[in-house]
Write a protein that holds these residues in place. Structure first.
Motif, PDB file in Angstrom:
ATOM      1  N   CYS A   1       0.677  -1.437   0.121  1.00  0.00           N
ATOM      2  CA  CYS A   1       0.080   0.054  -0.043  1.00  0.00           C
ATOM      3  C   CYS A   1       0.983   1.308  -0.026  1.00  0.00           C
ATOM      4  O   CYS A   1       2.005   1.116   0.101  1.00  0.00           O
ATOM      5  CB  CYS A   1      -1.137   0.087   1.244  1.00  0.00           C
ATOM      6  SG  CYS A   1      -0.104   0.335   2.945  1.00  0.00           S
ATOM      7  N   ILE A   2       0.410   2.253  -0.023  1.00  0.00           N
ATOM      8  CA  ILE A   2       1.044   3.555  -0.233  1.00  0.00           C
ATOM      9  C   ILE A   2       0.439   4.391   1.180  1.00  0.00           C
ATOM     10  O   ILE A   2      -0.629   4.568   1.518  1.00  0.00           O
ATOM     11  CB  ILE A   2       0.780   4.526  -1.173  1.00  0.00           C
ATOM     12  CG1 ILE A   2       1.240   3.758  -2.626  1.00  0.00           C
ATOM     13  CG2 ILE A   2       1.614   5.870  -1.362  1.00  0.00           C
ATOM     14  CD1 ILE A   2       0.763   4.300  -3.830  1.00  0.00           C
ATOM     15  N   VAL A   3       1.547   5.135   1.828  1.00  0.00           N
ATOM     16  CA  VAL A   3       1.159   5.815   3.045  1.00  0.00           C
ATOM     17  C   VAL A   3       1.913   7.436   2.926  1.00  0.00           C
ATOM     18  O   VAL A   3       3.150   7.289   2.324  1.00  0.00           O
ATOM     19  CB  VAL A   3       1.933   5.191   4.361  1.00  0.00           C
ATOM     20  CG1 VAL A   3       1.689   6.089   5.656  1.00  0.00           C
ATOM     21  CG2 VAL A   3       1.277   3.960   4.715  1.00  0.00           C
ATOM     22  N   VAL A   4       0.912   8.159   3.235  1.00  0.00           N
ATOM     23  CA  VAL A   4       1.262   9.648   2.753  1.00  0.00           C
ATOM     24  C   VAL A   4       0.716  10.231   4.166  1.00  0.00           C
ATOM     25  O   VAL A   4      -0.287  10.564   4.568  1.00  0.00           O
ATOM     26  CB  VAL A   4       0.327  10.288   1.704  1.00  0.00           C
ATOM     27  CG1 VAL A   4       0.932  11.769   1.270  1.00  0.00           C
ATOM     28  CG2 VAL A   4       0.407   9.386   0.415  1.00  0.00           C
TER      29      VAL A   4
ATOM     30  N   PRO B   1      -3.670   0.751  -3.173  1.00  0.00           N
ATOM     31  CA  PRO B   1      -4.357   1.221  -1.956  1.00  0.00           C
ATOM     32  C   PRO B   1      -3.542   2.467  -1.300  1.00  0.00           C
ATOM     33  O   PRO B   1      -2.566   2.227  -1.022  1.00  0.00           O
ATOM     34  CB  PRO B   1      -4.793   0.350  -0.839  1.00  0.00           C
ATOM     35  CG  PRO B   1      -4.673  -1.054  -1.667  1.00  0.00           C
ATOM     36  CD  PRO B   1      -3.713  -0.927  -2.756  1.00  0.00           C
ATOM     37  N   CYS B   2      -4.302   3.627  -0.906  1.00  0.00           N
ATOM     38  CA  CYS B   2      -3.511   4.913  -0.368  1.00  0.00           C
ATOM     39  C   CYS B   2      -4.280   4.818   1.241  1.00  0.00           C
ATOM     40  O   CYS B   2      -5.463   4.994   1.244  1.00  0.00           O
ATOM     41  CB  CYS B   2      -3.507   5.765  -1.318  1.00  0.00           C
ATOM     42  SG  CYS B   2      -2.822   5.866  -2.759  1.00  0.00           S
ATOM     43  N   ILE B   3      -3.240   5.258   2.011  1.00  0.00           N
ATOM     44  CA  ILE B   3      -3.607   5.730   3.101  1.00  0.00           C
ATOM     45  C   ILE B   3      -3.034   7.110   3.618  1.00  0.00           C
ATOM     46  O   ILE B   3      -1.864   7.019   3.471  1.00  0.00           O
ATOM     47  CB  ILE B   3      -3.020   4.387   4.536  1.00  0.00           C
ATOM     48  CG1 ILE B   3      -3.439   3.206   4.293  1.00  0.00           C
ATOM     49  CG2 ILE B   3      -3.402   5.239   5.778  1.00  0.00           C
ATOM     50  CD1 ILE B   3      -2.861   2.347   5.041  1.00  0.00           C
TER      51      ILE B   3
ATOM     52  N   SER C   1       1.683  -6.173   3.582  1.00  0.00           N
ATOM     53  CA  SER C   1       3.023  -6.548   3.914  1.00  0.00           C
ATOM     54  C   SER C   1       3.973  -5.511   3.834  1.00  0.00           C
ATOM     55  O   SER C   1       4.975  -5.487   4.593  1.00  0.00           O
ATOM     56  CB  SER C   1       3.248  -7.811   3.006  1.00  0.00           C
ATOM     57  OG  SER C   1       3.473  -7.481   1.545  1.00  0.00           O
ATOM     58  N   HIS C   2       3.793  -4.537   2.964  1.00  0.00           N
ATOM     59  CA  HIS C   2       4.768  -3.340   2.801  1.00  0.00           C
ATOM     60  C   HIS C   2       4.070  -2.154   2.521  1.00  0.00           C
ATOM     61  O   HIS C   2       2.757  -2.165   1.998  1.00  0.00           O
ATOM     62  CB  HIS C   2       5.479  -3.539   1.545  1.00  0.00           C
ATOM     63  CG  HIS C   2       6.516  -4.944   1.335  1.00  0.00           C
ATOM     64  ND1 HIS C   2       5.988  -6.166   1.622  1.00  0.00           N
ATOM     65  CD2 HIS C   2       7.857  -5.022   1.400  1.00  0.00           C
ATOM     66  CE1 HIS C   2       7.164  -6.890   1.487  1.00  0.00           C
ATOM     67  NE2 HIS C   2       8.179  -6.075   1.791  1.00  0.00           N
ATOM     68  N   ALA C   3       4.534  -1.069   2.834  1.00  0.00           N
ATOM     69  CA  ALA C   3       4.143   0.375   2.540  1.00  0.00           C
ATOM     70  C   ALA C   3       5.223   1.246   1.803  1.00  0.00           C
ATOM     71  O   ALA C   3       6.256   1.123   2.223  1.00  0.00           O
ATOM     72  CB  ALA C   3       3.929   0.920   3.901  1.00  0.00           C
ATOM     73  N   LEU C   4       4.813   1.756   0.862  1.00  0.00           N
ATOM     74  CA  LEU C   4       5.633   2.701   0.118  1.00  0.00           C
ATOM     75  C   LEU C   4       5.296   4.164   0.606  1.00  0.00           C
ATOM     76  O   LEU C   4       4.196   4.596   0.900  1.00  0.00           O
ATOM     77  CB  LEU C   4       5.247   2.846  -1.312  1.00  0.00           C
ATOM     78  CG  LEU C   4       6.159   3.766  -2.061  1.00  0.00           C
ATOM     79  CD1 LEU C   4       6.502   3.384  -3.576  1.00  0.00           C
ATOM     80  CD2 LEU C   4       5.571   5.258  -2.303  1.00  0.00           C
ATOM     81  N   GLN C   5       6.435   4.763   1.376  1.00  0.00           N
ATOM     82  CA  GLN C   5       6.193   6.149   2.012  1.00  0.00           C
ATOM     83  C   GLN C   5       6.357   6.998   0.973  1.00  0.00           C
ATOM     84  O   GLN C   5       7.622   7.215   0.239  1.00  0.00           O
ATOM     85  CB  GLN C   5       7.223   6.151   3.335  1.00  0.00           C
ATOM     86  CG  GLN C   5       7.053   7.598   3.857  1.00  0.00           C
ATOM     87  CD  GLN C   5       8.437   7.677   4.639  1.00  0.00           C
ATOM     88  OE1 GLN C   5       8.749   6.851   5.363  1.00  0.00           O
ATOM     89  NE2 GLN C   5       9.040   8.919   4.965  1.00  0.00           N
TER      90      GLN C   5
ATOM     91  N   ARG D   1       8.316   1.430 -10.245  1.00  0.00           N
ATOM     92  CA  ARG D   1       9.640   0.783 -10.277  1.00  0.00           C
ATOM     93  C   ARG D   1      10.193   0.291  -8.742  1.00  0.00           C
ATOM     94  O   ARG D   1      10.742  -0.534  -8.676  1.00  0.00           O
ATOM     95  CB  ARG D   1      10.637   1.949 -10.746  1.00  0.00           C
ATOM     96  CG  ARG D   1      11.977   1.406 -10.936  1.00  0.00           C
ATOM     97  CD  ARG D   1      12.856   2.546 -11.757  1.00  0.00           C
ATOM     98  NE  ARG D   1      12.745   3.747 -11.021  1.00  0.00           N
ATOM     99  CZ  ARG D   1      13.755   4.091 -10.658  1.00  0.00           C
ATOM    100  NH1 ARG D   1      14.852   3.667 -10.087  1.00  0.00           N
ATOM    101  NH2 ARG D   1      13.496   5.723 -10.430  1.00  0.00           N
ATOM    102  N   PHE D   2       9.751   1.416  -7.622  1.00  0.00           N
ATOM    103  CA  PHE D   2       9.842   0.993  -6.292  1.00  0.00           C
ATOM    104  C   PHE D   2       9.265  -0.378  -5.822  1.00  0.00           C
ATOM    105  O   PHE D   2       9.878  -0.957  -5.150  1.00  0.00           O
ATOM    106  CB  PHE D   2       9.581   2.207  -5.580  1.00  0.00           C
ATOM    107  CG  PHE D   2      10.561   3.319  -5.441  1.00  0.00           C
ATOM    108  CD1 PHE D   2      11.302   3.444  -4.156  1.00  0.00           C
ATOM    109  CD2 PHE D   2      11.117   4.051  -6.516  1.00  0.00           C
ATOM    110  CE1 PHE D   2      12.144   4.650  -4.073  1.00  0.00           C
ATOM    111  CE2 PHE D   2      12.083   4.811  -6.613  1.00  0.00           C
ATOM    112  CZ  PHE D   2      12.670   5.138  -5.279  1.00  0.00           C
ATOM    113  N   LEU D   3       8.002  -0.429  -6.122  1.00  0.00           N
ATOM    114  CA  LEU D   3       7.095  -1.671  -5.664  1.00  0.00           C
ATOM    115  C   LEU D   3       7.910  -2.966  -6.511  1.00  0.00           C
ATOM    116  O   LEU D   3       7.998  -3.760  -5.755  1.00  0.00           O
ATOM    117  CB  LEU D   3       5.572  -1.413  -6.097  1.00  0.00           C
ATOM    118  CG  LEU D   3       5.069  -0.272  -5.066  1.00  0.00           C
ATOM    119  CD1 LEU D   3       3.423  -0.283  -5.553  1.00  0.00           C
ATOM    120  CD2 LEU D   3       5.165  -0.496  -3.789  1.00  0.00           C
TER     121      LEU D   3
END
Length: 253
Positions: free
Chosen positions: A5-8, A30-32, A85-89, A103-105
């Motif tokens: 997911c993505i955390v902002v 999905p974004c948080i 399982s993972h979060a992109l900040q 690319r990051f994911l």
């Protein structure tokens, strides 16, 4: 299973967050959004975005401003509760290139136990004082890890495996404000996590809002480096052994 997911973290970026979210939602992840005690205009903008994207955007609200680190970790806890399982900040001010999300994911999916850390490639908008000032932190990070494995510890664009991050945050306090990104990365490195550096374009910032406070944040960062240095000293045997094992493995290959 790799389920990102993505955390902002958001604090008074009502003018930029809409465009940032549009760029993120293109990638069908999905974004948080974590409202770190924003003022009413930003809070209303976040409410509207969450309402406009049901099922795709989750809004977490902190009643008062507590700092980027607290907001990010709140988002990570929510992400784990939702089964990710993972979060992109990524930051909310538009300085990061949302086109780099796939690319990051992909890098995180290929190496799920590693941290995928953004290595900034700046354009002409970067303030020179900020650019050159980062090198003091780079040097301290190299000292405190006894390695050059971390190319940039201050970039707020990275992918974390959630389990070790949340376990670390449950056991010790991590820097709450502008000291967060460096503090958590060094401490995860100490715990044996690999850091994969990916170049990414960075500009400063699209809405003209910066929450860096010169005296407060420089003091916090200086105190962080001091604590990390003394925390590194008893870890010297482990860090040197790790360095030797990697060198030996590289020679064998």
């Amino acid at each position: 299973m790799f389920k990102p997911c993505i955390v902002v973290p958001v604090y008074n970026h009502e003018h930029a967050i809409g465009a940032v979210l549009d760029g993120l939602l293109r990638h069908d992840v999905p974004c948080i959004l974590v409202d770190d005690g924003s003022s009413a205009p930003c809070a209303q903008a976040l409410d509207a975005l969450a309402l406009a994207h049901p099922g795709r955007v989750t809004l977490v609200r902190l009643e008062r401003n507590q700092g980027k680190g607290v907001a990010v970790l709140s988002g990570f806890r929510q992400a784990a509760a939702l089964g990710h399982s993972h979060a992109l900040q990524i930051d909310a001010d538009g300085q990061h290139d949302t086109a780099d999300v796939p690319r990051f994911l992909a890098a995180a999916a290929a190496r799920p136990a590693a941290i995928i850390a953004g290595h900034p490639v700046y354009d002409e908008s970067v303030p020179k004082a900020r650019l050159y000032g980062r090198y003091a932190t780079h040097v301290w990070v190299w000292i405190n890890t006894l390695s050059f494995d971390i190319k940039d510890s201050m970039c707020g664009f990275r992918v974390y495996p959630l389990a070790p991050v949340n376990a670390l945050a449950a056991r010790r306090r991590i820097g709450a404000r502008m000291n967060f990104d460096t503090d958590i990365l060094v401490r995860l490195f100490w715990r044996g996590l690999e850091v994969v550096n990916l170049p990414t374009r960075v500009s400063y910032p699209s809405d003209g809002v910066s929450h860096f406070r010169l005296w407060r944040d420089n003091l916090l960062i200086s105190w962080m480096h001091t604590k990390l240095f003394f925390g590194m000293l008893p870890r010297i045997p482990f860090l040197l052994a790790r360095k030797w094992r990697r060198s030996a493995a590289g020679s064998a290959r």
